[in-house]
Write an enzyme that holds these catalytic residues in place. Sequence first.
Site, short mmCIF file in Angstrom:
data_model
loop_
_atom_site.label_atom_id
_atom_site.label_comp_id
_atom_site.label_asym_id
_atom_site.label_seq_id
_atom_site.Cartn_x
_atom_site.Cartn_y
_atom_site.Cartn_z
N ARG A 135 -5.74 23.69 -46.42
CA ARG A 135 -6.70 24.24 -47.32
C ARG A 135 -6.69 23.60 -48.72
O ARG A 135 -7.33 22.64 -48.91
CB ARG A 135 -6.57 25.74 -47.41
CG ARG A 135 -7.72 26.49 -47.97
CD ARG A 135 -7.64 26.56 -49.40
NE ARG A 135 -6.52 27.17 -50.15
CZ ARG A 135 -6.42 27.05 -51.65
NH1 ARG A 135 -7.34 26.38 -52.30
NH2 ARG A 135 -5.26 27.26 -52.14
N HIS A 159 2.72 28.92 -57.00
CA HIS A 159 1.93 28.07 -56.56
C HIS A 159 1.82 26.87 -57.67
O HIS A 159 0.85 27.08 -58.42
CB HIS A 159 0.44 28.76 -56.12
CG HIS A 159 -0.53 27.72 -55.83
ND1 HIS A 159 -0.89 27.94 -54.55
CD2 HIS A 159 -1.30 26.81 -56.11
CE1 HIS A 159 -1.98 27.10 -54.07
NE2 HIS A 159 -2.49 26.42 -55.30
N HIS A 162 0.75 23.02 -58.89
CA HIS A 162 0.62 21.68 -58.73
C HIS A 162 1.45 20.86 -59.51
O HIS A 162 1.89 21.24 -60.48
CB HIS A 162 -0.92 21.77 -59.23
CG HIS A 162 -1.85 22.32 -58.20
ND1 HIS A 162 -2.61 21.68 -57.36
CD2 HIS A 162 -2.14 23.63 -57.85
CE1 HIS A 162 -3.36 22.21 -56.59
NE2 HIS A 162 -3.09 23.75 -56.99
N CYS A 205 -8.46 20.90 -56.84
CA CYS A 205 -9.41 21.90 -56.74
C CYS A 205 -10.54 21.09 -57.68
O CYS A 205 -10.48 20.49 -58.71
CB CYS A 205 -9.36 23.08 -57.60
SG CYS A 205 -10.55 24.07 -57.58
N ASN A 231 -0.62 19.90 -55.02
CA ASN A 231 0.29 20.97 -54.92
C ASN A 231 1.70 20.14 -54.87
O ASN A 231 1.62 19.02 -54.33
CB ASN A 231 0.24 21.62 -53.53
CG ASN A 231 -0.86 22.73 -53.41
OD1 ASN A 231 -1.84 22.41 -52.91
ND2 ASN A 231 -0.76 23.67 -54.22
P1 HMG Z 1 -22.13 32.59 -56.34
O1 HMG Z 1 -23.29 31.43 -56.47
O2 HMG Z 1 -22.01 33.33 -57.45
O3 HMG Z 1 -22.59 33.39 -55.11
O4 HMG Z 1 -20.83 31.80 -55.55
P2 HMG Z 1 -23.91 34.18 -54.45
O5 HMG Z 1 -23.25 35.55 -53.77
O6 HMG Z 1 -24.88 34.17 -55.64
O7 HMG Z 1 -24.23 33.09 -53.21
C1 HMG Z 1 -24.79 31.75 -53.65
C2 HMG Z 1 -24.71 31.04 -52.36
O8 HMG Z 1 -23.55 31.10 -51.66
C3 HMG Z 1 -25.68 31.96 -51.18
O9 HMG Z 1 -26.31 30.68 -50.48
C4 HMG Z 1 -24.71 32.69 -50.55
O10 HMG Z 1 -25.10 32.92 -49.34
C5 HMG Z 1 -23.62 31.65 -50.39
P3 HMG Z 1 -27.75 30.11 -50.44
O11 HMG Z 1 -28.49 31.35 -50.66
O12 HMG Z 1 -27.60 29.17 -51.86
O13 HMG Z 1 -27.70 29.22 -49.35
N1 HMG Z 1 -22.43 32.61 -50.30
C6 HMG Z 1 -21.49 32.32 -49.43
N2 HMG Z 1 -21.07 31.14 -48.41
C7 HMG Z 1 -20.26 31.19 -47.52
N3 HMG Z 1 -19.21 32.16 -47.62
C8 HMG Z 1 -19.08 32.87 -48.80
C9 HMG Z 1 -20.24 32.97 -49.50
N4 HMG Z 1 -20.76 33.72 -50.66
C10 HMG Z 1 -21.86 33.35 -51.03
N5 HMG Z 1 -18.12 33.66 -48.68
C11 HMG Z 1 -18.83 31.78 -54.44
C12 HMG Z 1 -19.78 32.42 -55.59
C13 HMG Z 1 -17.36 32.41 -54.80
C14 HMG Z 1 -19.40 31.87 -53.12
C15 HMG Z 1 -19.05 30.13 -54.96
O14 HMG Z 1 -18.82 30.03 -56.07
C16 HMG Z 1 -17.95 29.40 -54.07
O15 HMG Z 1 -17.78 29.29 -52.88
N6 HMG Z 1 -16.88 28.54 -54.89
C17 HMG Z 1 -15.86 28.04 -54.56
C18 HMG Z 1 -14.47 28.48 -54.75
C19 HMG Z 1 -13.57 27.76 -54.03
O16 HMG Z 1 -13.30 27.64 -52.78
N7 HMG Z 1 -12.67 27.01 -55.19
C20 HMG Z 1 -11.60 26.44 -54.52
C21 HMG Z 1 -10.48 27.17 -54.18
S1 HMG Z 1 -9.66 28.05 -55.43
C22 HMG Z 1 -8.28 27.32 -55.67
O17 HMG Z 1 -8.05 26.03 -55.26
C23 HMG Z 1 -7.09 27.53 -56.69
C24 HMG Z 1 -5.94 28.07 -55.72
O18 HMG Z 1 -5.40 26.95 -54.88
C25 HMG Z 1 -4.93 28.46 -56.55
C26 HMG Z 1 -4.33 27.55 -57.83
O19 HMG Z 1 -4.46 26.47 -57.45
O20 HMG Z 1 -4.31 28.16 -58.89
C27 HMG Z 1 -6.33 29.33 -54.79
MG MG Z 2 -4.24 25.35 -55.71
#
Ligand code: HMG
Ligand code: MG
Length: 304
Positions: free
Chosen positions: A13, A205, A207, A238, A247
């Site tokens: 992931r 967690h 990095h 990210c 990481n």
């Molecule tokens: P948004 O624009 O606020 O949401 O995005 P929305 O509800 O207005 O929807 C916008 C579009 O996204 C729509 O599609 C929805 O259907 C779709 P469109 O009409 O444009 O075709 N949508 C989704 N599609 C699939 N699955 C869903 C979903 N929800 C809405 N669950 C949202 C909000 C969170 C969805 C967006 O900002 C997003 O996907 N962001 C990606 C975040 C991400 O994955 N980041 C990386 C992981 S976090 C990380 O790495 C940190 C971590 O490792 C810890 C650390 O290191 O600190 C965990």
């Molecule tokens: Mg991370």
Amino acid sequence: MSSQVHIVEMGPRDGLQNEKTPVSIAARIAFVEALVAAGLNTVEVGAFVSPKAIPQMASSDEVLRGVSQVKDAEFHVLVPNEKGYDAARAAGAQVVSVFAAASEGFSRANINCSIAESIERFRPVLARAKVDGVKVRGYVSCVLGCPFDGEIKPKAVADLAVTLWDLGCYEISLGDTIGVGTPLKAREMLRAVGAELPVANLAMHFHDTYGQALANLYAGMEEGVRVIDAAAGGLGGCPYAPGATGNVATEDVVYMLEGMGVKTGIDMDKLLATTNEVAGLLGRPPVSRVASALNAKRKRLSAL
Ligand code: HMG
Ligand code: MG
């Protein structure tokens, strides 16, 4: 220090989510299977997020279904909202992770909402998960610094960790998303969170952007934290955290722990083979120091 440590493997992931080279669904499944075979029995395998935001995690449903026959392993997936929860459950998820940030800047960049709004999105996820018997892990990102807001106060981290815990998360993973932390700051942050929540339910967690992750983990272990997130080969990053690299590498963590007499149950040879396999797919050598050292050693030995 000799008690058990649990490693939560992030490679499929966090590891792949920022990679430019596409990795096939079959290769993602094979990656997970190889990690489990190496002894990593808890693996984060995908994310049910917008495929427009993170195309690398598209088809996480197929990956999760593809590993459903793997025995004696727990698979985690990220879900940012109910839509993600629905899709994760439809693919058979038994453990999901919600992810919040300790800084408003990163929350907005990563999930397009404020911290408070993210909690409101998680609330129904946690409520439904409770009814469904699904475990929920909670992340707090940017615990030691934010690419947008700079310094983060330990209290802000502790308050958010408590909020996620009160919602029903069984474990809080504290993310140094951009890898800027140093050991004394990591300790201060962990003490602040540990004053509010059981240390046994905290995970680190970290990095490794600035090469501090192992030192920070050691500081955290001195505080009693025993869950470590790591990614094979030091993969990760990210797209919404500018400048952040991978990481901490799983093999670096395993080497450190085993050297300290902490048994991990992980087969280093199998882990190294898995890391090398994925590095081959991505077309570059692993950044992990231990993988580099072991690969060089093997080369020397095979040349004899
Ligand atoms: P948004 O624009 O606020 O949401 O995005 P929305 O509800 O207005 O929807 C916008 C579009 O996204 C729509 O599609 C929805 O259907 C779709 P469109 O009409 O444009 O075709 N949508 C989704 N599609 C699939 N699955 C869903 C979903 N929800 C809405 N669950 C949202 C909000 C969170 C969805 C967006 O900002 C997003 O996907 N962001 C990606 C975040 C991400 O994955 N980041 C990386 C992981 S976090 C990380 O790495 C940190 C971590 O490792 C810890 C650390 O290191 O600190 C965990
Ligand atoms: Mg991370």
